[in-house]
Design a protein around this motif. Structure first.
Motif, PDB file in Angstrom:
ATOM      1  N   TRP A 215       0.839  -1.051   0.080  1.00 44.85           N
ATOM      2  CA  TRP A 215      -0.055  -0.095  -0.057  1.00 44.85           C
ATOM      3  C   TRP A 215       1.059   1.258   0.103  1.00 44.85           C
ATOM      4  O   TRP A 215       0.510   2.159  -0.621  1.00 44.85           O
ATOM      5  N   ALA A 216       1.986   1.099   0.744  1.00 44.73           N
ATOM      6  CA  ALA A 216       2.925   2.294   0.967  1.00 44.73           C
ATOM      7  C   ALA A 216       3.605   2.782  -0.462  1.00 44.73           C
ATOM      8  O   ALA A 216       3.392   3.978  -1.240  1.00 44.73           O
ATOM      9  N   ALA A 217       3.852   1.665  -1.423  1.00 46.08           N
ATOM     10  CA  ALA A 217       4.170   1.845  -2.851  1.00 46.08           C
ATOM     11  C   ALA A 217       3.019   2.374  -3.637  1.00 46.08           C
ATOM     12  O   ALA A 217       3.120   3.214  -4.496  1.00 46.08           O
ATOM     13  N   MET A 218       1.715   2.049  -3.488  1.00 47.72           N
ATOM     14  CA  MET A 218       0.677   2.185  -4.199  1.00 47.72           C
ATOM     15  C   MET A 218       0.168   3.825  -3.847  1.00 47.72           C
ATOM     16  O   MET A 218       0.240   4.269  -4.872  1.00 47.72           O
ATOM     17  N   ASN A 248      15.277  -1.703  -6.010  1.00 47.79           N
ATOM     18  CA  ASN A 248      14.880  -2.019  -7.365  1.00 47.79           C
ATOM     19  C   ASN A 248      13.443  -2.713  -7.252  1.00 47.79           C
ATOM     20  O   ASN A 248      12.825  -2.752  -8.353  1.00 47.79           O
ATOM     21  N   LYS A 249      13.176  -3.504  -6.451  1.00 48.21           N
ATOM     22  CA  LYS A 249      12.039  -4.176  -6.285  1.00 48.21           C
ATOM     23  C   LYS A 249      10.808  -3.001  -6.357  1.00 48.21           C
ATOM     24  O   LYS A 249      10.012  -2.955  -6.984  1.00 48.21           O
ATOM     25  N   ILE A 250      11.317  -1.861  -5.557  1.00 53.52           N
ATOM     26  CA  ILE A 250      10.220  -0.935  -5.181  1.00 53.52           C
ATOM     27  C   ILE A 250      10.110  -0.017  -6.644  1.00 53.52           C
ATOM     28  O   ILE A 250       8.911   0.313  -6.962  1.00 53.52           O
ATOM     29  N   ALA A 251      11.207   0.279  -7.137  1.00 58.50           N
ATOM     30  CA  ALA A 251      11.351   0.834  -8.452  1.00 58.50           C
ATOM     31  C   ALA A 251      10.425   0.138  -9.408  1.00 58.50           C
ATOM     32  O   ALA A 251       9.570   0.546 -10.173  1.00 58.50           O
ATOM     33  N   ALA A 252      10.551  -1.126  -9.340  1.00 58.57           N
ATOM     34  CA  ALA A 252       9.716  -1.867 -10.496  1.00 58.57           C
ATOM     35  C   ALA A 252       8.206  -1.657 -10.081  1.00 58.57           C
ATOM     36  O   ALA A 252       7.421  -1.896 -11.097  1.00 58.57           O
ATOM     37  N   MET A 253       7.876  -2.036  -8.808  1.00 57.92           N
ATOM     38  CA  MET A 253       6.646  -1.758  -8.325  1.00 57.92           C
ATOM     39  C   MET A 253       5.762  -0.394  -8.754  1.00 57.92           C
ATOM     40  O   MET A 253       4.809  -0.475  -9.215  1.00 57.92           O
ATOM     41  N   LEU A 254       6.742   0.804  -8.535  1.00 57.41           N
ATOM     42  CA  LEU A 254       6.209   2.032  -9.091  1.00 57.41           C
ATOM     43  C   LEU A 254       5.876   2.150 -10.518  1.00 57.41           C
ATOM     44  O   LEU A 254       5.023   2.641 -10.970  1.00 57.41           O
ATOM     45  N   ASN A 508      -7.037  -6.283   2.678  1.00 54.55           N
ATOM     46  CA  ASN A 508      -6.703  -6.607   1.025  1.00 54.55           C
ATOM     47  C   ASN A 508      -5.171  -6.359   0.863  1.00 54.55           C
ATOM     48  O   ASN A 508      -4.416  -5.451   1.550  1.00 54.55           O
ATOM     49  N   GLU A 509      -4.699  -6.754  -0.090  1.00 54.76           N
ATOM     50  CA  GLU A 509      -3.499  -6.315  -0.626  1.00 54.76           C
ATOM     51  C   GLU A 509      -3.665  -5.344  -1.895  1.00 54.76           C
ATOM     52  O   GLU A 509      -4.588  -5.203  -2.267  1.00 54.76           O
ATOM     53  N   ALA A 510      -2.526  -4.613  -2.018  1.00 58.00           N
ATOM     54  CA  ALA A 510      -2.533  -3.715  -3.228  1.00 58.00           C
ATOM     55  C   ALA A 510      -2.460  -4.255  -4.358  1.00 58.00           C
ATOM     56  O   ALA A 510      -2.026  -5.627  -4.332  1.00 58.00           O
ATOM     57  N   ALA A 511      -2.811  -3.769  -5.606  1.00 59.60           N
ATOM     58  CA  ALA A 511      -2.891  -4.396  -6.842  1.00 59.60           C
ATOM     59  C   ALA A 511      -1.594  -4.879  -7.064  1.00 59.60           C
ATOM     60  O   ALA A 511      -1.205  -6.110  -7.829  1.00 59.60           O
ATOM     61  N   ILE A 512      -0.302  -4.252  -6.725  1.00 54.56           N
ATOM     62  CA  ILE A 512       1.163  -4.658  -6.798  1.00 54.56           C
ATOM     63  C   ILE A 512       1.293  -5.107  -5.330  1.00 54.56           C
ATOM     64  O   ILE A 512       1.707  -4.259  -4.476  1.00 54.56           O
ATOM     65  N   SER A 513       1.533  -6.415  -5.061  1.00 64.28           N
ATOM     66  CA  SER A 513       1.913  -6.846  -3.764  1.00 64.28           C
ATOM     67  C   SER A 513       3.429  -7.065  -3.617  1.00 64.28           C
ATOM     68  O   SER A 513       4.199  -6.876  -4.343  1.00 64.28           O
ATOM     69  N   PHE A 514       3.698  -7.433  -2.104  1.00 64.21           N
ATOM     70  CA  PHE A 514       5.051  -7.411  -1.623  1.00 64.21           C
ATOM     71  C   PHE A 514       5.711  -8.458  -2.687  1.00 64.21           C
ATOM     72  O   PHE A 514       7.002  -8.090  -3.019  1.00 64.21           O
ATOM     73  N   ASN A 515       5.427  -9.429  -2.935  1.00 66.08           N
ATOM     74  CA  ASN A 515       6.093 -10.403  -3.926  1.00 66.08           C
ATOM     75  C   ASN A 515       6.000 -10.507  -5.381  1.00 66.08           C
ATOM     76  O   ASN A 515       6.440 -11.167  -6.063  1.00 66.08           O
ATOM     77  N   SER A 516       5.391  -9.301  -5.752  1.00 70.53           N
ATOM     78  CA  SER A 516       5.171  -9.148  -7.184  1.00 70.53           C
ATOM     79  C   SER A 516       6.693  -8.840  -7.902  1.00 70.53           C
ATOM     80  O   SER A 516       7.474  -8.534  -7.206  1.00 70.53           O
TER      81      SER A 516
END
Length: 516
Positions: A215-218, A248-254, A508-516
């Motif tokens: 959610w923080a990333a979203m 790099n995971k967070i960047a990809a999520m964004l 609920n999980e954000a559309a982009i989850s931790f393990n995405s």
């Protein structure tokens, strides 16, 4: 059903058991090992001095217990240590605790009768929740007090929560046809001498922290979107030269979240044009504030911290944390300190510090949205009414600020807060259960802060009327949340709206989850 005791129990398995109503299955092959281990202890303990079987406990271990009192000794241990205080643990946390204790016992190194694990299975599957209190354990000889309250229920005493009510344990046992545990050899010590309270609570914390990070990333992405930030700060090219997985995971999520956005800007299209160089003062901000521009660098370490916490907690969940360890394979009983909770305590402290920083980032992004002098885009406090007469999100910001302040204070580490006790037998302790509970509170607080940020973002979108320009992911979130929290212009109490939004984020999980 999910099998316990045969294979490694994963975080996903644990989550399905605690949150998704999956039932516990105990494979016969694993039960056979538990039975073999129990029978070995019965034979091995004859005419030997073994801690907790024919001795007292802790500093009282110097006193031998007579043959006639061996079983009573185990009952005395459970009853004497049922001394908790404070609020009752939430049923979710108690279920997590029970699963953790069951999984440890199913490793077949606890010297227990199979009656114990079969009874735990019944209580978990029937949603019978022992009344266990928050305060009591110091996390070194295990979570003695919390697990003693579990033991009290197993022997048919104490109280349980069932179908929304609180009842004497024996009343619910009689109603459901459950038989209380009878002590055979060392079941009392085996029940209470472990890290299962802090581990169960810690596992729940990891699960919820993963949701929070998603959610923080979203919301970070959506905040950048509504203020029309530049895209290079979350680009692959910028982040790949920093060699941290989390960043790099967070960047990809964004990037994933903002795919298709018509609001995020490309720097080359705006600032790299020749006509810009002729100005002495640039009206357009060349670089965003850190809370917008440094999201990958702030959330990246938090990603890595959560990932490491998962590894450590899953290892602890699948470990034997008894003392002594009853080893039928090597035909011996080993005395030591596997009940010590330092691994969990340290990870919980690291996790709560990380989540506090997450809530601080959210609060700074919220403040940017609230302050028209900073964003130069929105009315003060995202007030969609009459300035001066109406107040918009002003009152909600106070709640976010005070909640983050509490998180900052709660972030003092428990890991280094050892207090010797138990006649100095326990002269260095982990305070692991305290650490896990405090981390849970920090996580709960962070959900509230992010909820206020999300509510503010919805108001921002409506002020700009930019729904058609949003990325598909953020538009989908906008539509879902507006069904829960409608647009407002006139001032109305917001505390129920806050609770509704918070409940949505927690479940609920954000559309982009931790393990995405």
């Amino acid at each position: 059903m999910i099998s316990v005791g045969q294979d490694v129990l994963s975080l996903a398995d644990f989550s399905n058991l605690v949150f998704n109503g999956k039932s516990v299955n105990l494979p016969q092959s694993a039960l056979n090992k538990v039975d073999t281990n129990f029978k070995f202890l019965q034979q091995f303990s004859s005419n030997k001095l073994i801690y907790g079987i024919n001795t007292g406990f802790g500093p009282m271990a110097q006193y031998k217990v007579s043959e006639d009192n061996l079983l009573q000794l185990q009952y005395n241990l459970i009853r004497s240590h049922s001394s908790g205080n404070g609020a009752l643990l939430k049923p979710t946390l108690v279920k997590a605790l029970m699963i953790a204790r069951l999984n440890s016992m199913m490793q077949a190194f606890s010297g227990i009768h199979t009656d114990v694990v079969l009874l735990l299975q019944q209580l978990i599957n029937k949603n019978v929740t022992p009344c266990i209190y928050e305060h009591g354990g110091v996390g070194a000889s295990g979570d003695l007090v919390q697990l003693a309250h579990l033991g009290l229920v197993l022997i048919g005493e104490g109280e349980v929560l069932y179908n929304g009510g609180k009842y004497p344990t024996i009343q619910i046992y009689n109603q459901l046809g459950i038989k209380p545990l009878t002590i055979h050899v060392r079941e009392g010590l085996a029940i209470i001498n472990g890290t299962s309270a802090m581990t169960g609570i810690g596992m729940v914390n990891v699960i919820q922290a993963q949701k929070l990070l998603g959610w923080a990333a979203m919301l970070s992405a959506m905040t950048n979107e509504v203020v029309e930030a530049y895209d290079d700060h979350f680009s692959h090219e910028l982040n790949i030269v920093k060699h941290h997985k989390g960043q790099n995971k967070i960047a990809a999520m964004l990037r994933n979240i903002l795919t298709g956005s018509k609001m995020i800007r490309n720097r080359s299209d705006h600032l790299y044009q020749p006509d810009n160089i002729g100005h002495d003062v640039f009206e357009d901000k060349v670089q965003e504030y850190y809370s917008l521009r440094c999201v990958t660098q702030v959330l990246g370490p938090i990603y890595d911290t959560i990932a490491n916490a998962e590894t450590v907690l899953v290892n602890e969940l699948n470990s034997v944390n008894d003392n002594p360890v009853i080893d039928h394979v090597n035909q011996n009983v080993f005395h030591g300190g596997n009940f010590h909770g330092d691994y969990v305590s340290l990870e919980m402290d690291k996790l709560k510090i990380a989540i506090t920083k997450l809530s601080m980032l959210s609060e700074r992004q919220l403040n940017y949205l609230m302050n028209d002098k900073l964003n130069k885009k929105f009315p003060p406090f995202l007030n969609l009414g009459v300035l001066g007469l109406n107040f918009g999100m002003q009152g909600m910001q106070f709640t976010a600020t005070s909640t983050v302040a509490e998180n900052q204070t709660l972030s003092f580490p428990m890991y280094v807060h050892s207090i010797p006790n138990n006649n100095d037998n326990q002269d260095i302790v982990s305070m692991g259960c305290n650490a896990a509970l405090m981390t849970g509170r920090v996580i709960d607080n962070a959900f509230a802060v992010l909820s206020i940020q999300l509510m503010s973002l919805l108001q921002a979108v409506d002020y700009l009327e930019c729904q058609t320009k949003l990325a598909p992911h953020t538009l989908n979130l906008y539509n879902k949340m507006r069904a829960i929290f409608p647009k407002f212009i006139q001032d109305q109490p917001k505390y129920k709206d806050l609770e509704n939004v918070k409940n949505f984020l927690e479940v609920n999980e954000a559309a982009i989850s931790f393990n995405s």
